[in-house]
Design a protein around this motif. Structure first.
Motif, PDB file in Angstrom:
ATOM      1  N   PRO A   6       0.838  -1.197   0.000  1.00  0.00           N
ATOM      2  CA  PRO A   6       0.000   0.000   0.000  1.00  0.00           C
ATOM      3  C   PRO A   6       0.878   1.254   0.000  1.00  0.00           C
ATOM      4  O   PRO A   6       1.813   1.364   0.793  1.00  0.00           O
ATOM      5  CB  PRO A   6      -0.792  -0.108   1.308  1.00  0.00           C
ATOM      6  CG  PRO A   6      -0.669  -1.556   1.709  1.00  0.00           C
ATOM      7  CD  PRO A   6       0.684  -1.964   1.234  1.00  0.00           C
ATOM      8  N   VAL A   7       0.593   2.174  -0.923  1.00  0.00           N
ATOM      9  CA  VAL A   7       1.414   3.389  -1.030  1.00  0.00           C
ATOM     10  C   VAL A   7       0.513   4.621  -0.964  1.00  0.00           C
ATOM     11  O   VAL A   7      -0.543   4.664  -1.566  1.00  0.00           O
ATOM     12  CB  VAL A   7       2.248   3.414  -2.341  1.00  0.00           C
ATOM     13  CG1 VAL A   7       3.317   2.344  -2.318  1.00  0.00           C
ATOM     14  CG2 VAL A   7       1.382   3.249  -3.591  1.00  0.00           C
ATOM     15  N   LYS A   8       0.965   5.620  -0.218  1.00  0.00           N
ATOM     16  CA  LYS A   8       0.141   6.830  -0.052  1.00  0.00           C
ATOM     17  C   LYS A   8       0.801   8.038  -0.714  1.00  0.00           C
ATOM     18  O   LYS A   8       2.014   8.216  -0.625  1.00  0.00           O
ATOM     19  CB  LYS A   8      -0.071   7.105   1.438  1.00  0.00           C
ATOM     20  CG  LYS A   8      -1.054   8.240   1.672  1.00  0.00           C
ATOM     21  CD  LYS A   8      -1.368   8.444   3.142  1.00  0.00           C
ATOM     22  CE  LYS A   8      -2.493   9.479   3.273  1.00  0.00           C
ATOM     23  NZ  LYS A   8      -2.702   9.913   4.660  1.00  0.00           N
ATOM     24  N   ASN A  36       4.820   8.708  -0.146  1.00  0.00           N
ATOM     25  CA  ASN A  36       5.280   8.743   1.243  1.00  0.00           C
ATOM     26  C   ASN A  36       6.630   8.009   1.354  1.00  0.00           C
ATOM     27  O   ASN A  36       6.749   6.871   0.875  1.00  0.00           O
ATOM     28  CB  ASN A  36       4.209   8.057   2.098  1.00  0.00           C
ATOM     29  CG  ASN A  36       4.592   7.990   3.552  1.00  0.00           C
ATOM     30  OD1 ASN A  36       5.061   8.964   4.121  1.00  0.00           O
ATOM     31  ND2 ASN A  36       4.386   6.829   4.143  1.00  0.00           N
ATOM     32  N   CYS A  39       6.666   4.457   2.351  1.00  0.00           N
ATOM     33  CA  CYS A  39       6.078   3.570   1.336  1.00  0.00           C
ATOM     34  C   CYS A  39       7.116   3.258   0.253  1.00  0.00           C
ATOM     35  O   CYS A  39       7.142   2.151  -0.282  1.00  0.00           O
ATOM     36  CB  CYS A  39       4.854   4.218   0.698  1.00  0.00           C
ATOM     37  SG  CYS A  39       3.552   4.618   1.862  1.00  0.00           S
ATOM     38  N   ILE A  63      -5.152   4.293  -2.031  1.00  0.00           N
ATOM     39  CA  ILE A  63      -6.515   4.771  -1.830  1.00  0.00           C
ATOM     40  C   ILE A  63      -6.440   6.289  -1.879  1.00  0.00           C
ATOM     41  O   ILE A  63      -5.708   6.897  -1.090  1.00  0.00           O
ATOM     42  CB  ILE A  63      -7.051   4.305  -0.453  1.00  0.00           C
ATOM     43  CG1 ILE A  63      -6.955   2.788  -0.363  1.00  0.00           C
ATOM     44  CG2 ILE A  63      -8.462   4.807  -0.214  1.00  0.00           C
ATOM     45  CD1 ILE A  63      -6.809   2.281   1.035  1.00  0.00           C
ATOM     46  N   LEU A 115       3.820  -2.288   4.402  1.00  0.00           N
ATOM     47  CA  LEU A 115       3.376  -0.889   4.416  1.00  0.00           C
ATOM     48  C   LEU A 115       4.497  -0.027   4.987  1.00  0.00           C
ATOM     49  O   LEU A 115       5.440  -0.539   5.614  1.00  0.00           O
ATOM     50  CB  LEU A 115       2.159  -0.693   5.338  1.00  0.00           C
ATOM     51  CG  LEU A 115       0.916  -1.532   5.106  1.00  0.00           C
ATOM     52  CD1 LEU A 115       0.962  -2.782   5.945  1.00  0.00           C
ATOM     53  CD2 LEU A 115      -0.339  -0.732   5.445  1.00  0.00           C
ATOM     54  N   GLY A 116       4.361   1.292   4.829  1.00  0.00           N
ATOM     55  CA  GLY A 116       5.242   2.207   5.550  1.00  0.00           C
ATOM     56  C   GLY A 116       4.842   2.189   7.017  1.00  0.00           C
ATOM     57  O   GLY A 116       3.704   1.869   7.346  1.00  0.00           O
ATOM     58  N   GLN A 118       4.613   4.804   8.836  1.00  0.00           N
ATOM     59  CA  GLN A 118       3.689   5.929   8.997  1.00  0.00           C
ATOM     60  C   GLN A 118       3.700   6.792   7.753  1.00  0.00           C
ATOM     61  O   GLN A 118       4.659   6.762   6.984  1.00  0.00           O
ATOM     62  CB  GLN A 118       4.024   6.761  10.224  1.00  0.00           C
ATOM     63  CG  GLN A 118       5.199   7.689  10.095  1.00  0.00           C
ATOM     64  CD  GLN A 118       5.619   8.253  11.439  1.00  0.00           C
ATOM     65  OE1 GLN A 118       6.046   7.525  12.335  1.00  0.00           O
ATOM     66  NE2 GLN A 118       5.521   9.540  11.594  1.00  0.00           N
ATOM     67  N   ALA A 119       2.587   7.512   7.591  1.00  0.00           N
ATOM     68  CA  ALA A 119       2.524   8.460   6.487  1.00  0.00           C
ATOM     69  C   ALA A 119       2.946   9.811   7.053  1.00  0.00           C
ATOM     70  O   ALA A 119       2.482  10.201   8.137  1.00  0.00           O
ATOM     71  CB  ALA A 119       1.106   8.513   5.933  1.00  0.00           C
ATOM     72  N   ASN A 125       0.723   6.405  12.027  1.00  0.00           N
ATOM     73  CA  ASN A 125       1.370   5.150  12.444  1.00  0.00           C
ATOM     74  C   ASN A 125       0.323   4.176  13.004  1.00  0.00           C
ATOM     75  O   ASN A 125       0.451   3.684  14.130  1.00  0.00           O
ATOM     76  CB  ASN A 125       2.476   5.464  13.473  1.00  0.00           C
ATOM     77  CG  ASN A 125       3.186   4.232  13.984  1.00  0.00           C
ATOM     78  OD1 ASN A 125       2.871   3.099  13.592  1.00  0.00           O
ATOM     79  ND2 ASN A 125       4.141   4.419  14.860  1.00  0.00           N
ATOM     80  N   GLN A 126      -0.734   3.947  12.238  1.00  0.00           N
ATOM     81  CA  GLN A 126      -1.823   3.090  12.724  1.00  0.00           C
ATOM     82  C   GLN A 126      -2.221   2.006  11.720  1.00  0.00           C
ATOM     83  O   GLN A 126      -2.701   0.941  12.108  1.00  0.00           O
ATOM     84  CB  GLN A 126      -3.085   3.939  12.981  1.00  0.00           C
ATOM     85  CG  GLN A 126      -2.916   4.965  14.069  1.00  0.00           C
ATOM     86  CD  GLN A 126      -4.095   5.907  14.163  1.00  0.00           C
ATOM     87  OE1 GLN A 126      -5.089   5.767  13.445  1.00  0.00           O
ATOM     88  NE2 GLN A 126      -3.982   6.885  15.022  1.00  0.00           N
ATOM     89  N   THR A 127      -2.076   2.318  10.418  1.00  0.00           N
ATOM     90  CA  THR A 127      -2.732   1.491   9.399  1.00  0.00           C
ATOM     91  C   THR A 127      -2.266   0.038   9.419  1.00  0.00           C
ATOM     92  O   THR A 127      -3.091  -0.874   9.403  1.00  0.00           O
ATOM     93  CB  THR A 127      -2.513   2.121   8.003  1.00  0.00           C
ATOM     94  OG1 THR A 127      -2.902   3.483   8.084  1.00  0.00           O
ATOM     95  CG2 THR A 127      -3.335   1.408   6.950  1.00  0.00           C
TER      96      THR A 127
HETATM   97  P1  AMP Z   1      -0.498   5.845   8.660  1.00  0.00           P
HETATM   98  O1  AMP Z   1      -1.041   4.782   9.566  1.00  0.00           O
HETATM   99  O2  AMP Z   1      -1.558   6.769   8.118  1.00  0.00           O
HETATM  100  O3  AMP Z   1       0.650   6.617   9.284  1.00  0.00           O
HETATM  101  O4  AMP Z   1       0.087   5.114   7.352  1.00  0.00           O
HETATM  102  C1  AMP Z   1       0.955   4.002   7.422  1.00  0.00           C
HETATM  103  C2  AMP Z   1       1.037   3.291   6.092  1.00  0.00           C
HETATM  104  O5  AMP Z   1      -0.276   2.848   5.698  1.00  0.00           O
HETATM  105  C3  AMP Z   1       1.533   4.115   4.904  1.00  0.00           C
HETATM  106  O6  AMP Z   1       2.938   4.187   4.849  1.00  0.00           O
HETATM  107  C4  AMP Z   1       0.954   3.306   3.734  1.00  0.00           C
HETATM  108  O7  AMP Z   1       1.745   2.140   3.490  1.00  0.00           O
HETATM  109  C5  AMP Z   1      -0.403   2.882   4.283  1.00  0.00           C
HETATM  110  N1  AMP Z   1      -1.437   3.874   3.896  1.00  0.00           N
HETATM  111  C6  AMP Z   1      -1.939   4.884   4.649  1.00  0.00           C
HETATM  112  N2  AMP Z   1      -2.856   5.592   3.937  1.00  0.00           N
HETATM  113  C7  AMP Z   1      -2.926   5.019   2.709  1.00  0.00           C
HETATM  114  C8  AMP Z   1      -3.659   5.276   1.514  1.00  0.00           C
HETATM  115  N3  AMP Z   1      -4.537   6.291   1.426  1.00  0.00           N
HETATM  116  N4  AMP Z   1      -3.464   4.462   0.442  1.00  0.00           N
HETATM  117  C9  AMP Z   1      -2.585   3.430   0.511  1.00  0.00           C
HETATM  118  N5  AMP Z   1      -1.863   3.147   1.599  1.00  0.00           N
HETATM  119  C10 AMP Z   1      -2.007   3.915   2.697  1.00  0.00           C
END
Ligand code: AMP
Length: 249
Positions: A6-8, A36, A39, A63, A115-116, A118-119, A125-127
């Motif tokens: 998954p890439v943001k 990101n 990612c 997404i 996944l990364g 965090q974005a 840092n939850q996804t």
């Molecule tokens: P977050 O939890 O928002 O800090 O994001 C952590 C990781 O979740 C990111 O590095 C992506 O790998 C994935 N992710 C978050 N938002 C999206 C998105 N809109 N589309 C695809 N991957 C996402």
């Protein structure tokens, strides 16, 4: 073995972020957007695993709005085989992202989802953690090393005060930390080739996922501007300032 990444699409890490004058969020008008950075590390790792012959396919997923296609093209130019855009113009919170990714994973059945950690826009840092929970699969977060061995994956994690190594059974979710690898730049021929690689499109509705926000942003503020430093004439006045003005001694 199939890897889903998954890439943001986020504000480029070199851009100075400006807060909107009404404090409702960050100004995105005419701002350079990029993948990101965490990612990019995830895509790089997936491609390296494939190049070592330990995976057969790397699928990038994003997404977001139609513009997230650019981010997917970058992943394809780096070496991903195909991509899926889940198109929406709504704000998608991490829980909704995790639910959408779960639906995609149920269709794609990847052995690994990288996944990364965090974005860098919302720093949530939850996804990854939520996705692993929703799928009911093991997770290795903040990975600085990934080693595959049959149906097991050894993940070295960057934790406070050192490194922790965990062993996961596939299918599993991994999130990348900064030291995992240094992502490659896509070469011009690969950028050209990426134009021909397929990007499938779907929507959260088609996947049967409700992405309605559960959080309300009350206010976004600029960090306080740093005050200018001062020069002192000698050590006694420095000590005096540290003691009486800064209160740190
Ligand atoms: P977050 O939890 O928002 O800090 O994001 C952590 C990781 O979740 C990111 O590095 C992506 O790998 C994935 N992710 C978050 N938002 C999206 C998105 N809109 N589309 C695809 N991957 C996402």
């Amino acid at each position: 073995m199939k890897i889903m990444v998954p890439v943001k699409r986020v504000i480029d890490s070199n851009v100075k972020v400006r807060v909107k004058s009404d404090g409702s969020g960050v100004d995105l008008a005419n701002v350079k957007m990029s993948m990101n950075p965490f990612c990019e590390i995830a895509v790089e790792e997936a491609i390296r695993i494939k190049e070592r012959g330990e995976a057969s396919e790397v699928v990038a997923v994003s997404i977001g709005s139609a513009k997230a296609q650019d981010t997917l093209r970058t992943a394809l130019a780096m070496g991903a085989d195909r991509a899926i855009l889940i198109k929406t113009d709504e704000t998608v919170e991490p829980l909704a992202v995790a639910k959408v990714l779960k639906a995609v994973a149920e269709n794609e059945k990847p052995d690994l989802i990288i996944l990364g950690k965090q974005a860098i826009d919302d720093d949530c840092n939850q996804t990854g953690q939520m996705l692993a929970g929703l799928l009911g699969v093991p997770q290795g977060t903040f990975a600085s090393k990934i080693e595959l061995d049959g149906d097991k994956v050894k993940v070295t994690r960057e934790v406070d005060g050192g490194l922790e190594t965990v062993e996961l059974t596939k299918p599993a979710v991994i999130t990348t930390d900064l030291r995992l690898n240094e992502p490659r730049y896509a070469s011009l021929p690969n950028i050209m080739k990426a134009k021909k690689k397929p990007i499938d499109e779907t929507t959260p509705e088609d996947l049967g996922v409700d992405i309605a926000p559960r959080l309300k942003v009350l206010a976004v503020e600029e960090p306080k501007a740093r005050e200018a430093g001062i020069k002192v004439d000698d050590v006694p006045s420095l000590v005096d300032k540290l003691k009486n003005d800064a209160g740190v001694l």
